[in-house]
Design a protein around this motif. Structure first.
Motif, PDB file in Angstrom:
ATOM      1  N   PRO A 134       0.749  -1.253   0.055  1.00 23.04           N
ATOM      2  CA  PRO A 134      -0.039  -0.059   0.043  1.00 23.04           C
ATOM      3  C   PRO A 134       0.898   1.481  -0.026  1.00 23.04           C
ATOM      4  CG  PRO A 134      -0.155  -0.970   2.192  1.00 23.04           C
ATOM      5  CD  PRO A 134       0.769  -2.051   1.228  1.00 23.04           C
ATOM      6  N   THR A 135       0.399   2.145  -0.643  1.00 26.22           N
ATOM      7  CA  THR A 135       0.856   3.757  -0.461  1.00 26.22           C
ATOM      8  C   THR A 135      -0.124   4.720  -0.871  1.00 26.22           C
ATOM      9  OG1 THR A 135       2.440   5.118  -1.869  1.00 26.22           O
ATOM     10  CG2 THR A 135       1.085   3.557  -3.137  1.00 26.22           C
ATOM     11  N   GLY A 136       0.185   5.830  -0.119  1.00 27.46           N
ATOM     12  CA  GLY A 136      -0.900   6.858  -0.300  1.00 27.46           C
ATOM     13  C   GLY A 136      -0.220   8.113  -0.981  1.00 27.46           C
ATOM     14  N   LYS A 137       0.737   7.629  -2.041  1.00 25.59           N
ATOM     15  CA  LYS A 137       1.289   8.350  -3.146  1.00 25.59           C
ATOM     16  C   LYS A 137       0.235   8.876  -3.990  1.00 25.59           C
ATOM     17  CE  LYS A 137       5.486  10.227  -4.050  1.00 25.59           C
ATOM     18  NZ  LYS A 137       4.911  11.489  -4.990  1.00 25.59           N
ATOM     19  N   MET A 138       0.284  10.185  -4.421  1.00 22.66           N
ATOM     20  CA  MET A 138      -0.585  10.629  -5.619  1.00 22.66           C
ATOM     21  C   MET A 138      -0.363   9.795  -6.869  1.00 22.66           C
ATOM     22  SD  MET A 138      -2.902  12.893  -6.448  1.00 22.66           S
ATOM     23  CE  MET A 138      -2.735  14.231  -5.612  1.00 22.66           C
ATOM     24  N   ASP A 139       0.697   9.219  -6.982  1.00 19.39           N
ATOM     25  CA  ASP A 139       0.857   8.242  -8.195  1.00 19.39           C
ATOM     26  C   ASP A 139       0.153   7.207  -8.266  1.00 19.39           C
ATOM     27  OD1 ASP A 139       4.161   9.171  -9.370  1.00 19.39           O
ATOM     28  OD2 ASP A 139       3.441   9.594  -7.250  1.00 19.39           O
ATOM     29  N   SER A 140      -0.224   6.772  -7.177  1.00 18.41           N
ATOM     30  CA  SER A 140      -1.587   5.798  -7.075  1.00 18.41           C
ATOM     31  C   SER A 140      -2.863   6.240  -6.660  1.00 18.41           C
ATOM     32  CB  SER A 140      -0.990   4.299  -6.284  1.00 18.41           C
ATOM     33  OG  SER A 140      -2.165   3.523  -6.209  1.00 18.41           O
ATOM     34  N   TYR A 141      -3.127   7.191  -7.213  1.00 14.87           N
ATOM     35  CA  TYR A 141      -4.489   8.031  -6.830  1.00 14.87           C
ATOM     36  C   TYR A 141      -5.705   7.207  -6.086  1.00 14.87           C
ATOM     37  CZ  TYR A 141      -8.165  11.417  -6.240  1.00 14.87           C
ATOM     38  OH  TYR A 141      -9.248  12.297  -5.657  1.00 14.87           O
ATOM     39  N   PRO A 142      -5.905   6.314  -6.709  1.00 15.07           N
ATOM     40  CA  PRO A 142      -7.223   5.312  -6.304  1.00 15.07           C
ATOM     41  C   PRO A 142      -6.975   5.058  -4.636  1.00 15.07           C
ATOM     42  CG  PRO A 142      -6.862   4.612  -8.413  1.00 15.07           C
ATOM     43  CD  PRO A 142      -5.648   5.516  -8.075  1.00 15.07           C
ATOM     44  N   GLN A 143      -5.688   4.494  -4.299  1.00  9.90           N
ATOM     45  CA  GLN A 143      -5.224   4.389  -3.057  1.00  9.90           C
ATOM     46  C   GLN A 143      -5.423   5.703  -2.033  1.00  9.90           C
ATOM     47  OE1 GLN A 143      -2.375   1.194  -2.404  1.00  9.90           O
ATOM     48  NE2 GLN A 143      -1.711   1.638  -4.331  1.00  9.90           N
ATOM     49  N   LEU A 144      -4.736   6.633  -2.539  1.00 11.43           N
ATOM     50  CA  LEU A 144      -4.865   7.772  -1.853  1.00 11.43           C
ATOM     51  C   LEU A 144      -6.327   8.364  -1.607  1.00 11.43           C
ATOM     52  CD1 LEU A 144      -3.526  10.311  -0.515  1.00 11.43           C
ATOM     53  CD2 LEU A 144      -3.203  11.322  -2.674  1.00 11.43           C
ATOM     54  N   ALA A 145      -7.116   8.199  -2.728  1.00 12.78           N
ATOM     55  CA  ALA A 145      -8.443   8.680  -2.513  1.00 12.78           C
ATOM     56  C   ALA A 145      -9.292   7.739  -1.657  1.00 12.78           C
ATOM     57  CB  ALA A 145      -9.022   8.404  -4.054  1.00 12.78           C
ATOM     58  N   GLY A 146      -8.672   6.470  -1.535  1.00 13.79           N
ATOM     59  CA  GLY A 146      -9.428   5.739  -0.497  1.00 13.79           C
ATOM     60  C   GLY A 146      -9.283   6.141   0.864  1.00 13.79           C
ATOM     61  N   TYR A 147      -7.663   6.489   0.922  1.00 12.97           N
ATOM     62  CA  TYR A 147      -7.546   7.012   2.171  1.00 12.97           C
ATOM     63  C   TYR A 147      -8.245   8.286   2.622  1.00 12.97           C
ATOM     64  CZ  TYR A 147      -3.148   4.224   2.700  1.00 12.97           C
ATOM     65  OH  TYR A 147      -2.469   3.070   2.827  1.00 12.97           O
ATOM     66  N   TYR A 148      -8.409   9.332   1.797  1.00 15.10           N
ATOM     67  CA  TYR A 148      -9.179  10.447   2.113  1.00 15.10           C
ATOM     68  C   TYR A 148     -10.689   9.975   2.529  1.00 15.10           C
ATOM     69  CZ  TYR A 148      -5.782  13.275  -0.543  1.00 15.10           C
ATOM     70  OH  TYR A 148      -4.573  14.049  -0.839  1.00 15.10           O
ATOM     71  N   LYS A 149     -11.250   9.048   1.746  1.00 18.93           N
ATOM     72  CA  LYS A 149     -12.622   9.066   1.932  1.00 18.93           C
ATOM     73  C   LYS A 149     -12.675   8.198   3.308  1.00 18.93           C
ATOM     74  CE  LYS A 149     -12.726   7.094  -2.265  1.00 18.93           C
ATOM     75  NZ  LYS A 149     -13.324   6.617  -3.644  1.00 18.93           N
ATOM     76  N   ALA A 150     -11.641   7.471   3.667  1.00 17.02           N
ATOM     77  CA  ALA A 150     -11.693   6.709   4.750  1.00 17.02           C
ATOM     78  C   ALA A 150     -11.718   7.690   6.048  1.00 17.02           C
ATOM     79  CB  ALA A 150     -10.619   5.746   5.127  1.00 17.02           C
ATOM     80  N   GLU A 151     -10.785   8.638   5.854  1.00 17.38           N
ATOM     81  CA  GLU A 151     -10.714   9.900   6.921  1.00 17.38           C
ATOM     82  C   GLU A 151     -12.125  10.386   7.156  1.00 17.38           C
ATOM     83  OE1 GLU A 151      -6.707  11.899   7.327  1.00 17.38           O
ATOM     84  OE2 GLU A 151      -6.984  11.721   5.266  1.00 17.38           O
ATOM     85  N   VAL A 152     -12.727  10.859   5.943  1.00 21.88           N
ATOM     86  CA  VAL A 152     -14.022  11.640   6.081  1.00 21.88           C
ATOM     87  C   VAL A 152     -15.286  10.529   6.868  1.00 21.88           C
ATOM     88  CG1 VAL A 152     -16.034  12.232   4.675  1.00 21.88           C
ATOM     89  CG2 VAL A 152     -13.651  12.970   3.917  1.00 21.88           C
ATOM     90  N   ILE A 153     -14.850   9.120   6.580  1.00 22.10           N
ATOM     91  CA  ILE A 153     -16.036   8.351   7.153  1.00 22.10           C
ATOM     92  C   ILE A 153     -15.442   8.390   8.706  1.00 22.10           C
ATOM     93  CG2 ILE A 153     -16.445   5.809   7.577  1.00 22.10           C
ATOM     94  CD1 ILE A 153     -16.063   5.364   4.415  1.00 22.10           C
ATOM     95  N   ALA A 154     -14.596   8.247   8.928  1.00 22.61           N
ATOM     96  CA  ALA A 154     -14.063   8.290  10.452  1.00 22.61           C
ATOM     97  C   ALA A 154     -14.396   9.577  11.116  1.00 22.61           C
ATOM     98  CB  ALA A 154     -12.356   7.954  10.514  1.00 22.61           C
ATOM     99  N   CYS A 155     -14.347  10.607  10.569  1.00 23.91           N
ATOM    100  CA  CYS A 155     -14.640  11.811  11.142  1.00 23.91           C
ATOM    101  C   CYS A 155     -16.271  11.830  11.131  1.00 23.91           C
ATOM    102  CB  CYS A 155     -14.371  13.235  10.364  1.00 23.91           C
ATOM    103  SG  CYS A 155     -12.645  13.565  10.434  1.00 23.91           S
ATOM    104  N   ASN A 156     -17.098  11.429  10.304  1.00 27.89           N
ATOM    105  CA  ASN A 156     -18.488  11.460  10.456  1.00 27.89           C
ATOM    106  C   ASN A 156     -18.884  10.462  11.536  1.00 27.89           C
ATOM    107  OD1 ASN A 156     -19.827  13.689   8.712  1.00 27.89           O
ATOM    108  ND2 ASN A 156     -18.568  12.353   7.202  1.00 27.89           N
ATOM    109  N   GLU A 157     -18.209   9.351  11.723  1.00 31.62           N
ATOM    110  CA  GLU A 157     -18.477   8.167  12.554  1.00 31.62           C
ATOM    111  C   GLU A 157     -18.354   8.952  13.953  1.00 31.62           C
ATOM    112  OE1 GLU A 157     -17.670   3.859  11.337  1.00 31.62           O
ATOM    113  OE2 GLU A 157     -15.757   5.007  11.902  1.00 31.62           O
ATOM    114  N   ALA A 158     -17.197   9.610  14.226  1.00 31.05           N
ATOM    115  CA  ALA A 158     -16.683  10.329  15.552  1.00 31.05           C
ATOM    116  C   ALA A 158     -17.964  11.267  15.822  1.00 31.05           C
ATOM    117  CB  ALA A 158     -15.472  10.691  15.506  1.00 31.05           C
ATOM    118  N   ILE A 159     -18.236  12.127  15.005  1.00 27.26           N
ATOM    119  CA  ILE A 159     -19.037  13.333  15.183  1.00 27.26           C
ATOM    120  C   ILE A 159     -20.228  12.841  15.663  1.00 27.26           C
ATOM    121  CG2 ILE A 159     -20.220  15.516  14.047  1.00 27.26           C
ATOM    122  CD1 ILE A 159     -17.643  15.698  12.387  1.00 27.26           C
ATOM    123  N   LYS A 160     -20.949  11.858  14.739  1.00 28.57           N
ATOM    124  CA  LYS A 160     -22.151  11.348  14.961  1.00 28.57           C
ATOM    125  C   LYS A 160     -22.428  10.670  16.377  1.00 28.57           C
ATOM    126  CE  LYS A 160     -25.788   8.984  12.586  1.00 28.57           C
ATOM    127  NZ  LYS A 160     -26.278   8.184  11.367  1.00 28.57           N
TER     128      LYS A 160
END
Length: 567
Positions: free
Chosen positions: A321-347
């Motif tokens: 795994p990598t969060g480098k822009m060169d593999s954007y699908p993986q990085l985008a997955g990290y971004y979306k996972a962070e948004v999910i985590a924030c919304n879980e915590a806030i809710k």
């Protein structure tokens, strides 16, 4: 600009401008012990939004659940009927009890662009009800360094006259500043912990070597700013380096770790009844995050010659795994996972999620969000993984199905960027054309974002109804002028900057000045701030700070009655 926080370089203790840092000297984790908890403080949550619908339920026990705000004596929730005035400016029309979910309600009182029900720690009311500066634009400030400076021996903060002692956050508010930014980092302790002692505090401050404290310090100053009616932007940082204990993780394990760390950084704010208006993912994270191997110096996903091309292909295809822009699908997955985590915590903390906005922060202008903004709506860019030669990866995707199902462009709606004038000191400070020329890149950036915003369209319902779905935020801004002789020119330059931003009021949330109170530092000769130093008696170690008149000009930008074009 120098990075403020707990990420440090092995030699100097702080990173220089990211464009000047090579892979071998990227930030390392704070050597402080990180406070951790067993289990998860976040309980199960039911799906009530497109984001929540793909959240995996956390089956661990809940340890801290905060009560929802604005509850009446009879147990019902209250909300306000609101109308929009300018970019996200709400005018209260009426307030009525409401028995339906607080998720669907808007906050009471006035709020600015990207507004969220941010709860005052003392009154358990939203910051909208406290905000006296609810103009249509953010004229904000980064304030991470302020608590550390206030704690230095012999440090005194003054009002504009240089004589009246006054808290620096109060001075910002009285000058019209209506928003602020704080950051949290992987490796930050949670606190409480006193600031580390230093033998040469002034020298260390000048050289960016001070310890800026645990997350509890950021929570405390956020409370103070919110009580003064300011809006809040929080930046969550995962870091560029892959922690040693995570080097062998699968992609799915990395996602779980990213979500856990995201919640760890956000939770102290939620426990203080603080919900940020905007959450950005990574400070100037143009290239991504969690991609650098400290031991080898290799950037995963990048064909940098430090590993074989076969290994790089495994990285780009997610076997490694990598969060480098060169593999954007993986990085985008990290971004979306962070948004999910924030919304879980806030809710789980009892607060609504529908008014919290998320985005990215680019070091260079119109760079980082080129994928999520330009290619984000094109689903293939988030799902199609490719090797170095451009051929598709074989086999099933390592990215969890719930993340593949999400569209990054629907959850990353703030295009943040560092918006420094270029050059920061005009060639001729007395020439209007020279001053204006330094703002051309800012205008190019806002023109580009406006085009993207028009493609995205506007919200047809919800708390941001009528606003563009994609909006811009200048996360860091500063100019270089000498005190006191050049302050009039700096004020004029600041007015010209606001004139540029005003043209894009429909798609622009606002601007934040980078650490306006960090006077004693060597970046740009210490002149890229909104304050000046007042030396104490020689050898005393005492040092005072007072604001320059440019701070008044900066804050005046928030009071402009801008309207949302075409609304």
């Amino acid at each position: 600009m120098p990075v403020i926080g707990s990420t440090i370089t092995p030699t100097s203790g702080i990173m220089g401008p990211l464009s000047d840092v090579d892979a071998a000297s990227l930030s390392v984790e704070n050597p402080k012990a990180v406070q951790t908890t067993t289990g998860s403080p976040y309980g199960n949550s039911s799906a009530s939004s497109p984001i929540d619908a793909v959240v995996k339920n956390d089956t661990s026990t809940s340890s801290t659940i905060l009560a929802p705000p604005s509850t009446t004596d009879d147990g019902s929730k209250t909300s306000s009927t609101v109308t929009f005035d300018g970019i996200g400016a709400f005018d209260t029309v009426s307030s009525t009890p409401q028995s339906s979910s607080w998720e669907a309600s808007a906050s009471t009182g006035s709020t600015a662009a990207g507004a969220v029900p941010t709860v005052s720690p003392s009154t358990n009311q939203t910051s909208g009800s406290l905000n006296k500066r609810s103009g249509a634009i953010w004229a904000g400030a980064c304030i991470d360094t302020v608590p550390r400076a206030k704690a230095l021996p012999g440090r005194t903060f003054y009002d504009f006259d240089g004589k009246t002692v006054k808290d620096p956050i109060d001075t910002l508010a009285d000058a019209g500043v209506n928003a602020f930014r704080v950051q949290a980092f992987r490796g930050d302790c949670l606190g409480p912990e006193p600031f580390a002692a230093t033998a040469s505090p002034l020298d260390d401050e000048d050289d960016f070597k001070l310890d800026f404290g645990c997350i509890d310090v950021k929570v405390k100053i956020a409370k103070q700013a919110i009580a003064l009616g300011m809006k809040m932007e929080l930046t969550i940082n995962q870091g560029l380096n892959i922690p040693k204990g995570m080097e062998k993780y699968t992609y799915e394990q990395m996602v779980e770790e990213v979500q856990k760390e995201t919640k760890r950084q956000l939770q102290p704010f939620l426990e203080a009844h603080i919900v940020p208006d905007i959450i950005l993912l990574e400070n100037e994270g143009t290239d991504g995050f969690l991609f650098h191997e400290e031991a080898t110096g290799h950037n995963r996903g990048q064909n940098d010659g430090k590993v074989s091309e076969d290994v790089v292909n495994q990285e780009r295809c997610g076997q490694i795994p990598t969060g480098k822009m060169d593999s954007y699908p993986q990085l985008a997955g990290y971004y979306k996972a962070e948004v999910i985590a924030c919304n879980e915590a806030i809710k789980a903390a009892g607060f609504p999620t529908d008014t919290v906005r998320y985005g990215l922060h680019s070091h260079g202008q119109y760079v980082q969000w080129k994928e999520s903004v330009v290619h984000g709506p094109k689903r293939a860019s988030e799902t199609s993984m490719k090797k170095v030669d451009g051929s598709p990866c074989e086999g099933p995707s390592p990215i969890p199905a719930n993340l593949l199902a999400m569209n990054a462009s629907e959850v990353l709606t703030i295009a943040g960027f560092s918006a420094y004038a270029e050059p920061m000191r005009p060639a001729d400070i007395n020439n209007a054309s020279s001053l204006q020329a330094t703002l051309s890149r800012l205008e190019e950036t806002l023109t580009q974002i406006q085009g993207y915003s028009e493609e995205y369209g506007r919200y047809s319902s919800g708390p941001f109804k009528g606003q563009y779905k994609l909006q811009a935020l200048g996360v860091e801004y500063a100019t270089h002028f000498s005190y006191p002789d050049e302050i009039p020119q700096q004020q004029r330059h600041t007015e010209m900057m606001w004139d540029v931003v005003r043209k894009f009021s429909a798609t622009m949330i606002g601007m934040l000045w980078w650490e306006p109170w960090y006077c004693n530092n060597h970046w740009e000769g210490g002149k890229a701030t909104l304050c000046h130093l007042i030396p104490g008696p020689q050898g005393s170690g005492e040092l005072g700070e007072a604001p320059t008149d440019t701070l008044k000009t900066w804050g005046a930008g928030a009071r402009s009655p801008w309207k949302m074009a075409g609304a």
